[in-house]
Motif scaffolding. Structure first.
Motif, PDB file in Angstrom:
ATOM      1  N   GLY A 141       0.807  -1.204   0.000  1.00 30.79           N
ATOM      2  CA  GLY A 141       0.000   0.000   0.000  1.00 30.79           C
ATOM      3  C   GLY A 141       0.839   1.253   0.000  1.00 30.79           C
ATOM      4  O   GLY A 141       2.070   1.204  -0.147  1.00 30.79           O
ATOM      5  N   THR A 142       0.170   2.401   0.180  1.00 27.41           N
ATOM      6  CA  THR A 142       0.858   3.697   0.114  1.00 27.41           C
ATOM      7  C   THR A 142       1.141   4.275   1.493  1.00 27.41           C
ATOM      8  O   THR A 142       1.609   5.406   1.598  1.00 27.41           O
ATOM      9  CB  THR A 142       0.016   4.698  -0.688  1.00 27.41           C
ATOM     10  OG1 THR A 142      -1.264   4.836  -0.044  1.00 27.41           O
ATOM     11  CG2 THR A 142      -0.191   4.229  -2.102  1.00 27.41           C
ATOM     12  N   LEU A 143       0.832   3.534   2.561  1.00 27.99           N
ATOM     13  CA  LEU A 143       1.140   3.959   3.931  1.00 27.99           C
ATOM     14  C   LEU A 143       0.605   5.358   4.224  1.00 27.99           C
ATOM     15  O   LEU A 143       1.267   6.179   4.851  1.00 27.99           O
ATOM     16  CB  LEU A 143       2.659   3.910   4.173  1.00 27.99           C
ATOM     17  CG  LEU A 143       3.309   2.526   4.093  1.00 27.99           C
ATOM     18  CD1 LEU A 143       4.794   2.630   4.285  1.00 27.99           C
ATOM     19  CD2 LEU A 143       2.694   1.588   5.130  1.00 27.99           C
ATOM     20  N   GLY A 144      -0.623   5.621   3.755  1.00 33.09           N
ATOM     21  CA  GLY A 144      -1.238   6.915   4.046  1.00 33.09           C
ATOM     22  C   GLY A 144      -0.698   8.061   3.230  1.00 33.09           C
ATOM     23  O   GLY A 144      -0.974   9.222   3.533  1.00 33.09           O
ATOM     24  N   HIS A 145       0.086   7.781   2.177  1.00 33.05           N
ATOM     25  CA  HIS A 145       0.694   8.845   1.370  1.00 33.05           C
ATOM     26  C   HIS A 145       0.233   8.781  -0.083  1.00 33.05           C
ATOM     27  O   HIS A 145       1.024   8.978  -1.009  1.00 33.05           O
ATOM     28  CB  HIS A 145       2.226   8.748   1.432  1.00 33.05           C
ATOM     29  CG  HIS A 145       2.789   9.048   2.776  1.00 33.05           C
ATOM     30  ND1 HIS A 145       3.110   8.057   3.673  1.00 33.05           N
ATOM     31  CD2 HIS A 145       3.069  10.229   3.396  1.00 33.05           C
ATOM     32  CE1 HIS A 145       3.596   8.609   4.784  1.00 33.05           C
ATOM     33  NE2 HIS A 145       3.574   9.921   4.636  1.00 33.05           N
ATOM     34  N   ALA A 146      -1.051   8.506  -0.295  1.00 33.45           N
ATOM     35  CA  ALA A 146      -1.556   8.382  -1.667  1.00 33.45           C
ATOM     36  C   ALA A 146      -1.362   9.672  -2.460  1.00 33.45           C
ATOM     37  O   ALA A 146      -0.940   9.648  -3.623  1.00 33.45           O
ATOM     38  CB  ALA A 146      -3.034   7.976  -1.645  1.00 33.45           C
ATOM     39  N   ASP A 147      -1.671  10.817  -1.838  1.00 30.27           N
ATOM     40  CA  ASP A 147      -1.525  12.091  -2.556  1.00 30.27           C
ATOM     41  C   ASP A 147      -0.056  12.392  -2.862  1.00 30.27           C
ATOM     42  O   ASP A 147       0.267  12.951  -3.912  1.00 30.27           O
ATOM     43  CB  ASP A 147      -2.126  13.232  -1.733  1.00 30.27           C
ATOM     44  CG  ASP A 147      -3.649  13.220  -1.775  1.00 30.27           C
ATOM     45  OD1 ASP A 147      -4.192  12.639  -2.724  1.00 30.27           O
ATOM     46  OD2 ASP A 147      -4.277  13.774  -0.858  1.00 30.27           O
ATOM     47  N   HIS A 148       0.850  12.019  -1.934  1.00 32.27           N
ATOM     48  CA  HIS A 148       2.274  12.191  -2.207  1.00 32.27           C
ATOM     49  C   HIS A 148       2.662  11.418  -3.465  1.00 32.27           C
ATOM     50  O   HIS A 148       3.371  11.931  -4.350  1.00 32.27           O
ATOM     51  CB  HIS A 148       3.097  11.667  -1.026  1.00 32.27           C
ATOM     52  CG  HIS A 148       3.226  12.657   0.104  1.00 32.27           C
ATOM     53  ND1 HIS A 148       2.200  13.494   0.466  1.00 32.27           N
ATOM     54  CD2 HIS A 148       4.257  12.928   0.965  1.00 32.27           C
ATOM     55  CE1 HIS A 148       2.587  14.242   1.486  1.00 32.27           C
ATOM     56  NE2 HIS A 148       3.840  13.922   1.816  1.00 32.27           N
ATOM     57  N   LEU A 149       2.206  10.165  -3.530  1.00 34.87           N
ATOM     58  CA  LEU A 149       2.583   9.329  -4.672  1.00 34.87           C
ATOM     59  C   LEU A 149       1.996   9.842  -5.974  1.00 34.87           C
ATOM     60  O   LEU A 149       2.638   9.781  -7.034  1.00 34.87           O
ATOM     61  CB  LEU A 149       2.128   7.883  -4.427  1.00 34.87           C
ATOM     62  CG  LEU A 149       3.192   6.974  -3.806  1.00 34.87           C
ATOM     63  CD1 LEU A 149       2.605   5.638  -3.432  1.00 34.87           C
ATOM     64  CD2 LEU A 149       4.350   6.780  -4.778  1.00 34.87           C
ATOM     65  N   ARG A 150       0.764  10.349  -5.913  1.00 40.63           N
ATOM     66  CA  ARG A 150       0.163  10.914  -7.131  1.00 40.63           C
ATOM     67  C   ARG A 150       1.017  12.079  -7.643  1.00 40.63           C
ATOM     68  O   ARG A 150       1.264  12.216  -8.846  1.00 40.63           O
ATOM     69  CB  ARG A 150      -1.266  11.394  -6.846  1.00 40.63           C
ATOM     70  CG  ARG A 150      -2.278  10.272  -6.645  1.00 40.63           C
ATOM     71  CD  ARG A 150      -3.703  10.839  -6.615  1.00 40.63           C
ATOM     72  NE  ARG A 150      -4.669   9.809  -6.314  1.00 40.63           N
ATOM     73  CZ  ARG A 150      -5.197   9.594  -5.112  1.00 40.63           C
ATOM     74  NH1 ARG A 150      -4.824  10.359  -4.093  1.00 40.63           N
ATOM     75  NH2 ARG A 150      -6.080   8.629  -4.923  1.00 40.63           N
ATOM     76  N   GLN A 151       1.459  12.949  -6.717  1.00 47.35           N
ATOM     77  CA  GLN A 151       2.262  14.100  -7.118  1.00 47.35           C
ATOM     78  C   GLN A 151       3.620  13.657  -7.659  1.00 47.35           C
ATOM     79  O   GLN A 151       4.120  14.206  -8.649  1.00 47.35           O
ATOM     80  CB  GLN A 151       2.451  15.033  -5.923  1.00 47.35           C
ATOM     81  CG  GLN A 151       3.191  16.323  -6.250  1.00 47.35           C
ATOM     82  CD  GLN A 151       2.400  17.195  -7.206  1.00 47.35           C
ATOM     83  OE1 GLN A 151       1.275  17.554  -6.919  1.00 47.35           O
ATOM     84  NE2 GLN A 151       2.990  17.523  -8.351  1.00 47.35           N
TER      85      GLN A 151
END
Length: 682
Positions: free
Chosen positions: A566-576
């Motif tokens: 998973g993204t460990l709560g950093h989905a928006d970070h990964l999108r950017q």
């Protein structure tokens, strides 16, 4: 240039065809290709859009020589604006009504010529049949332009001319040039290649004169000859033999098939080709065109009304007000989805608790079944006894003889709610007649609800709500300003001295937009979105694949193997992060090339598990002078409009996630490798 712009703004279309195009633009299921196929039914609109796509504001390397590419370059929003502008002018302009018979004859003739040119192109193995179709569609462009520019004299010339050659002689005497030359000149001014212009320029020449000309010129020349007139002429059959060695049987069969197709299309669009001047079907189409434009204007007002909503309950009230103002539906209910709890709720009064709370189980209510099926349905009181009690209550709550149930599907294809319209029997026929608008209205409500409202029970930051509200309000005028700038560019012409000032205005508007988007990233306190890595990467990849990659001919390939990581709560970070790296790769490639996007997990580094994300391109590589300070804020090498901060921001976001990034670049391309810790490591 002034004449060219005047023509773009004033050339009329048949109202039936404009209606068909507007319907397609409003259809949520229509893609750009199917929209292009419908626009190809109208020569004037096709000419407009190709001209806009070849203008200085939109032009791409190599030019735009097909409508498919024009629609792709412009995008659905700009196409909609161009079509609506033309339709609005036509509703209030008597020109098209005065010359309806000519428009019908021209429409039928050009569609027959275009379809024959395309069929002949396939038969004779011309590699780009879409060019043949486009040229066939524009053979009467000169006549339409001449009629638009000189309405006082040209109709008399058309009536007096015995045939095409006689018309050319009269035009030469009156204007010093033929409509063929006028059309070809316009095509060249609009950025179409000289070969395409020549196909229109020489489409009335004798077959012996064009037998050694370019393949495209011969195709359009023969297509016009075969399609012209009520009966197949001996000269056309002779031309078929001279130009391509086609016998009489095949030529006759091609003509008959195409003419049959055009007659069926005319019947489907309710165009009376045999009627003189304005027929009943023409008046009906003109009235419907006015209604369609009124509906589209109402959709804009709906957007403004709903954009002011503060919370979900008042959102329900605002939707009810909108439905009454636009459709005259006095009683309605809005069921909103709470996916986390598996419930749908509706309020009778925003001050009270939810009046209806329905579990997301099939068969419990028609509202739930509409949600699950994602299809509109209509319930009648005649079937009331067979319905669950909650559905019977809806009839009484909405004072209805019929209930229209409309699923509200957001931009992410998730259902955000179901709209229930209470329809009295006397109102049913009128509402059915506006079914297309009702569905478009439901789509607009779905988009705005998905963007602006949180379901009950979700606590959000007041600051974040306020920021999102400001962005939404600011976005609409910015879009309108951009659209007006684009049209102003076209009107002024490419060489006008004010173009440089318009460039500056556009850049500043873009900068405002980028600032607003950065404001949108203000995080909600306590909210951390944790998503599987692979679906998130695929989602971002699809956005780029269907936009920047598609318009530049870049192939985007995926190899996703992160499993459950998973993204460990950093989905928006990964999108950017992905957005920055993909934009860099696309800009490095220019036109063509390939980008490889991959994930793996787990990857072991120093005994700790990591998830790996790679972005690799086959571009020219990063200059050595830049590689040494790759992740530092620098002046961009991409030119104006780029801040040079993309990779610096990327590095900062990765650091916040406890990850690392490595870049390898050379003449064979560039590869970024990013490692994110799993299980809270790092």
């Amino acid at each position: 240039m002034a004449q060219e712009n005047l023509l773009m703004e004033t050339m009329p279309s048949l109202p039936q065809v404009l209606l068909n195009i507007l319907d397609a633009i409003q259809d949520e299921q229509a893609d750009l290709r199917s929209l292009g196929e419908i626009i190809l039914q109208d020569p004037a609109m096709t000419a407009r859009l190709v001209a806009v796509a070849n203008s200085a504001h939109y032009a791409r390397a190599g030019g735009c020589h097909s409508l498919d590419r024009a629609v792709m370059i412009l995008g659905q929003r700009t196409v909609k604006n161009v079509v609506m502008t033309a339709a609005m002018k036509q509703v209030f302009d008597e020109f098209g009504r005065r010359h309806r018979r000519f428009l019908k004859e021209s429409w039928r003739g050009t569609l027959v010529t275009a379809a024959l040119a395309q069929a002949l192109a396939a038969l004779t193995r011309y590699p780009r049949p879409e060019e043949a179709y486009l040229c066939g569609l524009l053979v009467n462009l000169g006549r339409l332009a001449r009629l638009t520019l000189d309405e006082a004299r040209y109709p008399a010339l058309l009536e007096a001319a015995e045939n095409d050659q006689d018309l050319i002689r009269r035009e030469q005497a009156t204007y010093g040039g033929s409509h063929c030359e006028l059309a070809a000149g316009l095509m060249e001014q609009w950025g179409l290649s000289p070969l395409l212009a020549d196909a229109v320029r020489y489409h009335l020449e004798p077959a012996l004169q064009v037998r050694d000309a370019h393949h495209l010129v011969k195709l359009v020349n023969l297509a016009h000859g075969l399609g012209a007139g009520e009966n197949l002429r001996d000269g056309a059959l002779e031309a078929a033999d001279i130009l391509f060695g086609l016998n009489e049987g095949l030529s006759t069969e091609l003509r008959a098939g195409v003419q049959g197709d055009v007659r069926r299309l005319a019947a489907a669009l309710e165009i009376d080709l045999d009627g003189q001047d304005r027929t009943m079907s023409d008046r009906h189409a003109e009235r419907r065109l006015g209604e369609c434009l009124s509906d589209l204007g109402q959709l804009d007002r709906v957007q403004a009304e709903l954009s002011r909503v503060r919370d979900v309950r008042h959102g329900c009230q605002a939707v009810q007000k909108v439905l009454f103002m636009t459709l005259g539906v006095e009683h309605s209910l809005l069921f909103l989805m709470d996916a986390r709890q598996g419930l749908m709720s509706a309020w009778m009064d925003p001050a009270d608790d939810a009046a209806f709370v329905l579990p997301l189980e099939r068969g419990r209510s028609a509202v739930i079944d509409t949600n699950l099926d994602r299809r509109p349905r209509v319930l009648s009181r005649s079937e009331e006894e067979s319905l669950p009690v909650v559905d019977r209550q809806l009839f009484r709550a909405c004072h209805a003889d019929l209930l229209w149930l409309l699923p509200l599907v957001g931009g992410d294809r998730n259902v955000v709610g179901v709209l229930v319209l209470g329809v009295p029997g006397a109102q049913s026929a009128r509402l059915e007649g506006r079914r297309g608008f009702v569905l478009a209205l439901a789509g607009e409500i779905a988009r705005l609800l998905a963007d602006d409202l949180q379901p009950p029970g979700v606590d959000g930051s007041d600051l974040q709500k306020h920021v999102h509200e400001i962005i939404h309000e600011a976005g609409n005028p910015l879009t309108i300003i951009q659209n007006y700038l684009a049209m102003l560019r076209i009107k002024l012409g490419e060489t006008h001295e004010l173009q440089q000032d318009l460039d500056l205005i556009r850049e500043e508007i873009d900068r405002v937009g980028r600032i607003l988007l950065r404001m949108k990233d203000v995080p909600a306190p306590g909210r951390a979105e944790d998503l599987p890595l692979d679906p998130l990467v695929q989602q971002v990849a699809e956005i780029f694949s269907n936009s920047l990659c598609q318009t530049r001919g870049i192939r985007l390939s995926l190899s996703l193997a992160a499993g459950e990581a998973g993204t460990l709560g950093h989905a928006d970070h990964l999108r950017q992060i992905l957005t920055n790296l993909l934009k860099n790769a696309i800009e490095a490639l220019g036109e063509g090339g390939e980008i490889l996007l991959g994930t793996r997990a787990p990857v072991n580094l120093n005994g700790c598990p990591y998830a790996e994300l790679t972005v690799q391109d086959d571009g020219p590589g990063i200059p050595d002078s830049i590689q040494s300070r790759l992740f530092s804020p620098v002046t961009s090498t991409k030119g104006e409009g780029h801040s040079g901060l993309g990779l610096s921001i990327t590095r900062r976001l990765i650091d916040e996630m406890g990850g690392s990034i490595v870049c390898a670049s050379g003449t064979q391309g560039t590869r970024f490798q990013i490692l994110f810790p799993l299980d809270g490591q790092g």
